[in-house]
Design an enzyme around this catalytic site. Structure first.
Site, mmCIF file in Angstrom:
data_model
loop_
_atom_site.group_PDB
_atom_site.id
_atom_site.type_symbol
_atom_site.label_atom_id
_atom_site.label_comp_id
_atom_site.label_asym_id
_atom_site.label_seq_id
_atom_site.Cartn_x
_atom_site.Cartn_y
_atom_site.Cartn_z
ATOM 1 N N ASP A 44 -2.402 -2.148 10.621
ATOM 2 C CA ASP A 44 -2.507 -2.033 9.147
ATOM 3 C C ASP A 44 -2.777 -3.458 8.554
ATOM 4 O OD1 ASP A 44 -1.639 0.556 8.728
ATOM 5 O OD2 ASP A 44 0.305 0.025 8.067
ATOM 6 N N LYS A 73 0.840 -1.268 0.113
ATOM 7 C CA LYS A 73 0.185 -0.066 0.091
ATOM 8 C C LYS A 73 0.923 1.120 0.135
ATOM 9 C CE LYS A 73 0.880 1.552 4.441
ATOM 10 N NZ LYS A 73 1.757 2.835 4.804
#
Ligand code: ATP
Length: 301
Positions: free
Chosen positions: A145, A11
């Site tokens: 995350d 990401k």
């Protein structure tokens, strides 16, 4: 089914704001997250059951990762498998082969995405029947995350990163990633972050709500104009190379460039593939970045 392969994608943060330090030591964040098409490969294979009374045996083998990723029980891929195999008392064993391609300790959530992939994979291989939300609830125990990495795509992440709102796909752009050959620990960055100074430390909070609106409107240039990462106020003075890479990307025609997460990887977004390729070649020729990749946003499903 007794084996499967999974692409565990990295990401970037299109926006990253830190609101406050919490009494528990974590920080409250607001981040715009975006999956990119740069991935580790994960191969999972079910093996023979262990002896009665023993938990299933997990074997992890890691390739790549520049010697920075140990194939031990602290590896997030291992911990993800262990978490589900213990909870569901799975007797069979599991071989995990992890091929690292995402730069390590780079601000790209490499470890978290591996954990997310293993949670997904184990859920399928052993037909555990867990839904996305149930996997996310388990994932947050491994890292803040991990729930986002299970969800993927474009999302607003709040709290410590675990409170997620799915957003429509961000307008497409070419993504140039460059990691300078330095180590920047997340702890170092947060411990030096000053949020309530007199402004002299350059703190400028990005307008995350406006960026979310730009994404909802499909407005690429507005979205890039609103890119900002408060953690750069720590990392750029401490590691000027981060600012230099950003500057080089902007001079090369990026419509926005910024550090991802707590760094040190910098990404540039381009609306023109030729400019992106030329900027990539330029970085590969120079000495600022050790690792350089050209990729794009990835939308799951
Ligand atoms: P984030 O963006 O979530 O802060 P990061 O991209 O900065 O993460 P990672 O690549 O996840 O950082 O690595 C951080 C540390 O975690 C590494 O130093 C490494 O030793 C450890 N680690 C544990 N498991 C893994 C894994 N599967 N892949 C990469 N690193 C791992």
């Amino acid at each position: 089914m007794d084996q499967l392969t999974w692409k565990a994608r990295a990401k970037i943060n299109l926006g990253l704001d830190v609101l406050r330090k919490r009494p528990d030591g974590y920080h409250d964040l607001r981040m715009v997250m975006q999956t990119i098409d740069l991935y580790d490969e994960i191969l999972l294979r079910v093996t023979e059951p262990g002896r009665a009374g023993e938990g299933g045996h997990i074997r992890l083998c890691v390739e790549g990762g520049a010697g920075l990723v140990a194939a031990d029980t602290d590896n997030l891929a291992y911990r993800a498998a262990e978490l589900l195999m213990k909870e569901f008392d799975i007797r069979q064993g599991l071989d995990i082969r992890l091929i690292k391609k995402i730069p390590v300790a780079a601000g790209l959530a490499g470890g978290s995405t591996d954990a997310a992939a293993v949670l997904n994979g184990v859920n399928r291989l052993f037909a555990l029947g867990l839904g996305e939300r149930e996997l996310m609830e388990r994932g947050v125990r491994i890292g803040a995350d991990v729930p986002y990495c299970i969800m993927g795509g474009t999302a607003l992440a709040e709290g410590i990163g675990e409170r997620l709102t799915r957003l429509p796909s961000a307008p497409q752009a070419y993504v140039l990633l460059a990691k300078p050959p330095i180590q920047v620990s997340t702890k170092f960055v947060y411990s030096r972050l000053r949020l309530d100074g007199d402004g002299s430390n350059g703190i400028k909070h990005p307008d995350i709500d406006a960026q979310v609106k730009a994404i909802r409107d499909g407005a690429l240039y507005r979205m890039t104009e609103l890119m900002g990462n408060v953690l750069e106020t720590v990392t750029i003075p401490a590691f000027p190379v981060i600012g230099e890479i950003r500057g080089q990307m902007m001079r090369g025609g990026a419509i926005g460039a910024m550090m991802s997460g707590s760094g040190p990887t910098v990404f540039g977004l381009f609306d023109d593939p030729e400019k992106a390729r030329a900027a990539c070649a330029e970085l590969l020729k120079g000495k600022l970045a050790g690792e350089v990749y050209l990729t794009n946003f990835y939308e799951p499903g």
